[in-house]
Design an enzyme around this catalytic site. Structure first.
Site, PDB file in Angstrom:
ATOM      1  N   GLY A   9      14.330  10.269  65.148  1.00  0.00           N
ATOM      2  CA  GLY A   9      15.987  10.490  63.922  1.00  0.00           C
ATOM      3  C   GLY A   9      16.882  10.758  64.437  1.00  0.00           C
ATOM      4  O   GLY A   9      16.751  10.125  65.630  1.00  0.00           O
ATOM      5  N   CYS A  10      17.730  12.021  64.050  1.00  0.00           N
ATOM      6  CA  CYS A  10      18.648  11.795  65.264  1.00  0.00           C
ATOM      7  C   CYS A  10      18.835  12.262  66.379  1.00  0.00           C
ATOM      8  O   CYS A  10      18.028  13.242  66.906  1.00  0.00           O
ATOM      9  CB  CYS A  10      20.063  13.348  64.286  1.00  0.00           C
ATOM     10  SG  CYS A  10      21.001  13.496  65.379  1.00  0.00           S
TER      11      CYS A  10
END
Length: 169
Positions: A9-10
């Site tokens: 993810g981020c």
């Protein structure tokens, strides 16, 4: 020294858990797995380059093993979500363990099988294990983001932290 690359993810949310470990020499945010050399954040976010946001970790295997890093990686992600992580949706946020050696591949595959067999999750473990591709460093403002922008980091990672507490604590 060895190198590990994880997409979860981020990338802002993937740095701190690894940086806090003994034996970690550096954790850098960047992009990998795509077809455009040296992409920008804007290009990756436009979802046209095929890259994932990822972290590159340089570590001392005498102090921390790759297996330990993989176990820490799982505990930062929802390994049942192939289409992003938490607030961040899309292929550029997909969970991937990128291996740099055949031994890393074996360790990651065994760890994934163990996690699936554990019954911790009702859904299949869908995180992919792929060969490492060129890693392109993200722009400076992304490096160490959680230190530079603690309030924004806390806001952007709230759903992630709730999931991690409920599923990994």
């Amino acid at each position: 020294m060895e190198r590990a690359i994880f997409a979860g993810g981020c990338f802002w949310c993937m740095v701190q858990p690894f940086e806090e470990q003994a034996g970690i020499l550096s954790v850098r945010s960047g992009y990998t797995g795509g077809h455009l050399p040296n992409p920008s954040y804007e290009q990756v976010c436009a979802k046209t380059t095929g890259h994932t946001e990822a972290v590159e970790i340089i570590f001392d295997p005498e102090e921390i093993s790759y297996k330990e890093l993989v176990e820490l990686y799982w505990a930062q992600t929802d390994p049942t979500d192939a289409f992003g992580q938490f607030e961040d949706r899309g292929d550029n946020y997909r969970p991937v363990i990128y291996y740099t050696t055949e031994r890393q591949k074996e360790i990651a595959e065994q760890s994934k099988a163990n996690l699936q067999a554990s019954g911790r999750f009702d859904q299949p473990i869908v995180t992919t294990i792929e060969p490492a591709e060129p890693f392109y460093l993200a722009e400076d403002y992304h490096q160490g983001f959680y230190k530079k922008n603690p309030k924004r980091y806390a806001q952007s990672s709230a759903i992630r932290h709730q999931f991690l507490e409920e599923n990994w604590s």
